[in-house]
Design a protein around this motif. Structure first.
Motif, PDB file in Angstrom:
ATOM      1  N   THR A   1      -1.869   7.697   2.862  1.00 61.77           N
ATOM      2  CA  THR A   1      -1.748   9.152   2.752  1.00 61.77           C
ATOM      3  C   THR A   1      -0.286   9.503   2.441  1.00 61.77           C
ATOM      4  O   THR A   1       0.594   8.642   2.603  1.00 61.77           O
ATOM      5  N   PRO A   2      -0.014  10.742   2.057  1.00 62.65           N
ATOM      6  CA  PRO A   2       1.388  11.151   1.849  1.00 62.65           C
ATOM      7  C   PRO A   2       2.247  10.976   3.113  1.00 62.65           C
ATOM      8  O   PRO A   2       3.451  10.768   3.023  1.00 62.65           O
TER       9      PRO A   2
ATOM     10  N   ALA B   1     -10.273   3.332   1.773  1.00 63.17           N
ATOM     11  CA  ALA B   1      -9.782   2.926   0.450  1.00 63.17           C
ATOM     12  C   ALA B   1      -9.379   1.452   0.458  1.00 63.17           C
ATOM     13  O   ALA B   1      -9.685   0.708  -0.487  1.00 63.17           O
TER      14      ALA B   1
ATOM     15  N   TRP C   1       0.862  -1.188   0.000  1.00 63.42           N
ATOM     16  CA  TRP C   1       0.000   0.000   0.000  1.00 63.42           C
ATOM     17  C   TRP C   1       0.894   1.232   0.000  1.00 63.42           C
ATOM     18  O   TRP C   1       1.786   1.360   0.836  1.00 63.42           O
ATOM     19  N   THR C   2       0.631   2.133  -0.931  1.00 59.06           N
ATOM     20  CA  THR C   2       1.462   3.329  -1.090  1.00 59.06           C
ATOM     21  C   THR C   2       0.575   4.536  -1.375  1.00 59.06           C
ATOM     22  O   THR C   2      -0.599   4.376  -1.744  1.00 59.06           O
ATOM     23  N   PRO C   3       1.129   5.743  -1.255  1.00 55.52           N
ATOM     24  CA  PRO C   3       0.361   6.931  -1.667  1.00 55.52           C
ATOM     25  C   PRO C   3       0.049   6.890  -3.173  1.00 55.52           C
ATOM     26  O   PRO C   3      -1.001   7.356  -3.599  1.00 55.52           O
ATOM     27  N   GLU C   4       0.936   6.272  -3.950  1.00 55.93           N
ATOM     28  CA  GLU C   4       0.729   6.207  -5.402  1.00 55.93           C
ATOM     29  C   GLU C   4      -0.487   5.368  -5.787  1.00 55.93           C
ATOM     30  O   GLU C   4      -1.176   5.684  -6.753  1.00 55.93           O
ATOM     31  N   ASN C   5      -0.755   4.283  -5.057  1.00 57.53           N
ATOM     32  CA  ASN C   5      -1.957   3.494  -5.371  1.00 57.53           C
ATOM     33  C   ASN C   5      -3.148   3.925  -4.509  1.00 57.53           C
ATOM     34  O   ASN C   5      -4.169   3.250  -4.456  1.00 57.53           O
ATOM     35  N   ASP C   6      -2.982   5.073  -3.834  1.00 54.35           N
ATOM     36  CA  ASP C   6      -4.052   5.733  -3.074  1.00 54.35           C
ATOM     37  C   ASP C   6      -4.569   4.911  -1.886  1.00 54.35           C
ATOM     38  O   ASP C   6      -5.696   5.087  -1.453  1.00 54.35           O
ATOM     39  N   LEU C   7      -3.713   4.007  -1.373  1.00 52.81           N
ATOM     40  CA  LEU C   7      -4.103   3.240  -0.195  1.00 52.81           C
ATOM     41  C   LEU C   7      -3.433   3.768   1.077  1.00 52.81           C
ATOM     42  O   LEU C   7      -3.704   3.286   2.167  1.00 52.81           O
TER      43      LEU C   7
ATOM     44  N   ARG D   1     -11.195  -1.546  -1.681  1.00 53.75           N
ATOM     45  CA  ARG D   1     -10.439  -2.365  -2.627  1.00 53.75           C
ATOM     46  C   ARG D   1     -10.591  -3.859  -2.339  1.00 53.75           C
ATOM     47  O   ARG D   1     -10.620  -4.669  -3.253  1.00 53.75           O
TER      48      ARG D   1
ATOM     49  N   LYS E   1      -5.128   4.395   4.443  1.00 49.92           N
ATOM     50  CA  LYS E   1      -6.467   4.941   4.182  1.00 49.92           C
ATOM     51  C   LYS E   1      -7.450   3.781   4.331  1.00 49.92           C
ATOM     52  O   LYS E   1      -7.692   3.016   3.406  1.00 49.92           O
TER      53      LYS E   1
END
Length: 129
Positions: free
Chosen positions: A97-98, A106, A89-95, A110, A103
């Motif tokens: 936060t920065p 989210a 899970w990363t900010p890039e796959n929107d799972l 998913r 999240k």
């Protein structure tokens, strides 16, 4: 905003339960979900070290952790399954936060369909394919 209500109508605060599972060195990321489920399910992303091990070794470790934690939970908090997910899970796959917080909504959105399928399985540790 982290607590959620299961299909049984019970509220669960996932953070303390998740904290107990972080003792397992093979877990890098995790999220307890349970909205629209009868019992909560734990989603985990494996650590780098775990990726060098066999599924059998990881399953044994995860099952042992589950067996140690579940008896201390109230009946409606007991986790029925652990799902090992394949993607970090990363900010890039929107799972995340920065600031690298999960999240929860989210992640739930998913994986909820997968969770509904997994709870039908007799195995308690299930891998996302």
């Amino acid at each position: 905003k982290d607590p959620f209500k299961t299909d049984k109508g019970e509220f669960i605060n996932p953070v303390p339960i998740e904290g107990k599972f972080l003792r397992n060195p093979y877990i890098e990321q995790l999220c307890l979900i349970g909205i629209s489920l009868v019992q909560p399910v734990l989603l985990v992303v494996l650590s780098e070290g775990a990726k060098k091990l066999s599924r059998e070794e990881i399953n044994k470790s995860l099952q042992q952790t589950l067996d140690e934690i579940n008896p201390d939970l109230t009946p409606f908090q007991k986790i029925t399954h652990i799902i090992v997910v394949k993607d970090m899970w990363t900010p890039e796959n929107d799972l995340m936060t920065p600031s690298l917080k999960v999240k929860r909504n989210a992640v739930h959105n998913r994986y909820i369909d997968l969770a509904h399928e997994v709870v039908k399985h007799p195995e308690t540790i299930v891998w996302e394919d």
